[in-house]
Motif scaffolding. Structure first.
Motif, mmCIF file in Angstrom:
data_model
loop_
_atom_site.group_PDB
_atom_site.id
_atom_site.type_symbol
_atom_site.label_atom_id
_atom_site.label_comp_id
_atom_site.label_asym_id
_atom_site.label_seq_id
_atom_site.Cartn_x
_atom_site.Cartn_y
_atom_site.Cartn_z
ATOM 1 N N ALA A 142 0.839 -1.209 0.000
ATOM 2 C CA ALA A 142 0.000 0.000 0.000
ATOM 3 C C ALA A 142 0.868 1.251 0.000
ATOM 4 O O ALA A 142 0.748 2.124 0.864
ATOM 5 C CB ALA A 142 -0.948 -0.030 1.189
ATOM 6 N N GLY A 176 1.359 -0.268 11.343
ATOM 7 C CA GLY A 176 0.508 0.109 10.207
ATOM 8 C C GLY A 176 0.843 -0.781 9.026
ATOM 9 O O GLY A 176 1.109 -0.320 7.925
ATOM 10 N N CYS A 177 0.802 -2.114 9.275
ATOM 11 C CA CYS A 177 1.370 -3.084 8.321
ATOM 12 C C CYS A 177 0.519 -3.301 7.086
ATOM 13 O O CYS A 177 1.019 -3.809 6.080
ATOM 14 C CB CYS A 177 1.583 -4.426 9.024
ATOM 15 S SG CYS A 177 0.044 -5.166 9.634
ATOM 16 N N TRP A 234 5.977 -5.902 3.668
ATOM 17 C CA TRP A 234 7.339 -5.575 4.115
ATOM 18 C C TRP A 234 7.797 -6.589 5.151
ATOM 19 O O TRP A 234 8.899 -7.142 5.059
ATOM 20 C CB TRP A 234 7.392 -4.154 4.688
ATOM 21 C CG TRP A 234 7.035 -3.087 3.701
ATOM 22 C CD1 TRP A 234 5.793 -2.590 3.446
ATOM 23 C CD2 TRP A 234 7.932 -2.396 2.811
ATOM 24 N NE1 TRP A 234 5.866 -1.636 2.460
ATOM 25 C CE2 TRP A 234 7.157 -1.485 2.057
ATOM 26 C CE3 TRP A 234 9.311 -2.449 2.591
ATOM 27 C CZ2 TRP A 234 7.720 -0.641 1.094
ATOM 28 C CZ3 TRP A 234 9.871 -1.612 1.634
ATOM 29 C CH2 TRP A 234 9.080 -0.725 0.892
ATOM 30 N N ASP A 258 -2.052 -3.387 12.806
ATOM 31 C CA ASP A 258 -2.878 -2.493 11.994
ATOM 32 C C ASP A 258 -4.253 -2.391 12.637
ATOM 33 O O ASP A 258 -4.745 -3.381 13.187
ATOM 34 C CB ASP A 258 -3.005 -3.006 10.554
ATOM 35 C CG ASP A 258 -3.342 -1.886 9.582
ATOM 36 O OD1 ASP A 258 -2.459 -1.507 8.788
ATOM 37 O OD2 ASP A 258 -4.485 -1.370 9.634
ATOM 38 N N HIS A 259 -4.865 -1.214 12.566
ATOM 39 C CA HIS A 259 -6.188 -1.094 13.203
ATOM 40 C C HIS A 259 -7.309 -1.621 12.309
ATOM 41 O O HIS A 259 -8.436 -1.777 12.765
ATOM 42 C CB HIS A 259 -6.455 0.350 13.671
ATOM 43 C CG HIS A 259 -6.632 1.328 12.565
ATOM 44 N ND1 HIS A 259 -7.235 2.555 12.730
ATOM 45 C CD2 HIS A 259 -6.263 1.278 11.264
ATOM 46 C CE1 HIS A 259 -7.241 3.200 11.593
ATOM 47 N NE2 HIS A 259 -6.659 2.457 10.698
ATOM 48 N N ASP A 289 -4.873 -0.312 17.657
ATOM 49 C CA ASP A 289 -4.416 1.042 17.381
ATOM 50 C C ASP A 289 -2.900 1.104 17.618
ATOM 51 O O ASP A 289 -2.451 0.919 18.755
ATOM 52 C CB ASP A 289 -5.174 1.974 18.337
ATOM 53 C CG ASP A 289 -4.884 3.429 18.076
ATOM 54 O OD1 ASP A 289 -4.763 3.817 16.904
ATOM 55 O OD2 ASP A 289 -4.774 4.193 19.066
ATOM 56 N N ALA A 290 -2.134 1.359 16.571
ATOM 57 C CA ALA A 290 -0.664 1.281 16.692
ATOM 58 C C ALA A 290 -0.091 2.231 17.757
ATOM 59 O O ALA A 290 0.769 1.816 18.537
ATOM 60 C CB ALA A 290 -0.012 1.524 15.339
ATOM 61 N N VAL A 314 5.828 1.981 7.084
ATOM 62 C CA VAL A 314 5.805 2.520 5.716
ATOM 63 C C VAL A 314 4.411 3.056 5.411
ATOM 64 O O VAL A 314 3.418 2.317 5.480
ATOM 65 C CB VAL A 314 6.196 1.426 4.681
ATOM 66 C CG1 VAL A 314 6.146 2.002 3.265
ATOM 67 C CG2 VAL A 314 7.577 0.869 4.990
ATOM 68 N N GLY A 315 4.351 4.336 5.108
ATOM 69 C CA GLY A 315 3.078 4.948 4.689
ATOM 70 C C GLY A 315 2.070 5.065 5.816
ATOM 71 O O GLY A 315 0.871 5.197 5.552
HETATM 72 C C1 LIG Z 1 -0.810 3.440 3.333
HETATM 73 S S1 LIG Z 1 -1.151 2.000 4.283
HETATM 74 C C2 LIG Z 1 0.468 1.249 4.379
HETATM 75 C C3 LIG Z 1 0.389 -0.223 4.685
HETATM 76 C C4 LIG Z 1 1.738 -0.968 4.688
HETATM 77 N N1 LIG Z 1 2.706 -0.374 5.585
HETATM 78 C C5 LIG Z 1 2.316 -1.060 3.295
HETATM 79 O O1 LIG Z 1 3.264 -0.317 2.986
HETATM 80 O O2 LIG Z 1 1.823 -1.892 2.512
HETATM 81 C C6 LIG Z 1 -1.333 2.673 5.925
HETATM 82 C C7 LIG Z 1 -1.807 1.626 6.928
HETATM 83 O O3 LIG Z 1 -1.832 2.231 8.218
HETATM 84 C C8 LIG Z 1 -2.941 1.686 8.911
HETATM 85 N N2 LIG Z 1 -3.310 2.581 10.026
HETATM 86 C C9 LIG Z 1 -3.782 3.852 9.946
HETATM 87 N N3 LIG Z 1 -4.019 4.335 11.180
HETATM 88 C C10 LIG Z 1 -3.669 3.348 12.057
HETATM 89 C C11 LIG Z 1 -3.673 3.231 13.477
HETATM 90 N N4 LIG Z 1 -4.099 4.244 14.251
HETATM 91 N N5 LIG Z 1 -3.237 2.093 14.029
HETATM 92 C C12 LIG Z 1 -2.815 1.060 13.259
HETATM 93 N N6 LIG Z 1 -2.794 1.106 11.906
HETATM 94 C C13 LIG Z 1 -3.213 2.239 11.319
HETATM 95 C C14 LIG Z 1 -4.023 1.586 7.854
HETATM 96 O O4 LIG Z 1 -5.053 0.698 8.215
HETATM 97 C C15 LIG Z 1 -3.205 1.105 6.659
HETATM 98 O O5 LIG Z 1 -3.181 -0.300 6.566
#
Ligand SMILES: C[S@@+](CC[C@H](N)C(=O)[O-])C[C@H]1O[C@@H](n2cnc3c(N)ncnc32)[C@H](O)[C@@H]1O
Length: 258
Positions: A17, A44-45, A50, A67-68, A93-94, A108-109
């Protein structure tokens, strides 16, 4: 449709993502060198590509994906890859989660989950053992953002740094980048058009109701419009492998000069 459902469909052909090609992901992961017995965490996997490639490269380590809104595809693919007994997927919630120190921290991201770049780097440091390695990917401006890019992305100009500013932030948090990759326009286009294309394909060929079809098409159009009407060529993305250099070679923290 739930937003998470739209996201799952949109990532069907691009499980990473982020605007990063699979071969670049593997190259970046290749800069991480955990020893046997090491623990890695991916904050935020998403689907955890990765983390899974790190585990595939290092059969002696284990990992946790946080990941949430965990997509089920991450667990399915990790099982297909024979990783189930070395990886845990935790839906939470991370920023609120902790489980001691990790040898490798990936993020990442997902800086928005922590409120931005500085807070994300602070979280990476909190989870990292002294002297560990991190891999961080985040948005940058490729050029001074235009009014149309800011409007399309609904952010202010200070939402992201430029590439030099990103590296400065790493230094300010006690990290030294080893390898870095700036996403190319081709990687961005591939990511964006896979995102919208997967939604359009699903809407036209598989949507169970006309309402689902309309929602998926609307989400694809909104995303494509925002990309083409401003963000393209202005929004960038950079991913770096980082060493914690705030710690000495024995893992003893060295006082940093102000
Ligand atoms: C742009 S995606 C990146 C996913 C992954 N790191 C990748 O590169 O494929 C951002 C991720 O952050 C997660 N996310 C956003 N807010 C979050 C939170 N408060 N706690 C955990 N995960 C979160 C989203 O659900 C999403 O899967």
């Amino acid at each position: 449709m739930e937003r998470s459902e739209i996201f799952d469909i949109a990532h069907q052909r691009h499980p990473i993502a982020a605007p990063v090609a699979p071969e670049r992901l593997r190259e970046l992961i290749g800069w991480l060198s955990p020893s046997d017995g090491a623990r890695a965490v991916d904050l935020g996997c998403g689907e955890g590509e990765w983390l899974q490639h790190l585990l595939l490269d290092h059969p002696g380590i284990t990992g946790v994906g946080i990941d949430h809104m965990l997509p089920t595809t991450g667990a399915r693919r990790s099982a297909e890859r024979g990783l189930s007994d070395r990886v845990r997927w935790i839906e939470t919630d991370a920023p609120a989660w902790s489980d001691g120190e990790f040898d490798v921290v990936l993020c990442v991201g997902a800086s928005h989950a922590f409120g931005g770049l500085a807070d994300m780097l602070g979280a990476v440091r909190r989870h990292l053992r002294p002297g560990g390695q991190a891999l961080v990917g985040d948005s940058i401006w490729e050029s001074t953002p235009s009014a149309s890019a800011l409007a399309a992305l609904e952010v202010s100009a200070d939402a992201y740094p430029d590439l030099a500013g990103l590296v400065r932030a790493f230094h300010e948090h006690g990290f030294e980048p080893s390898f870095g990759h700036v996403s190319t326009l081709a990687e961005w286009d591939d990511y964006q058009f896979s995102w919208t294309g997967s939604l359009v394909d699903w809407a036209v060929r598989r949507a169970p109701t006309t309402e689902d079809r309309s929602q998926a098409l609307a989400a694809a159009r909104e995303n494509r419009d925002a990309w083409l009407s401003g963000a393209r060529r202005e929004l960038g993305f950079a991913t770096f492998a980082l060493h914690d250099v705030a710690a000495g070679p024995t893992g003893v923290t060295v006082a940093r000069t102000p």
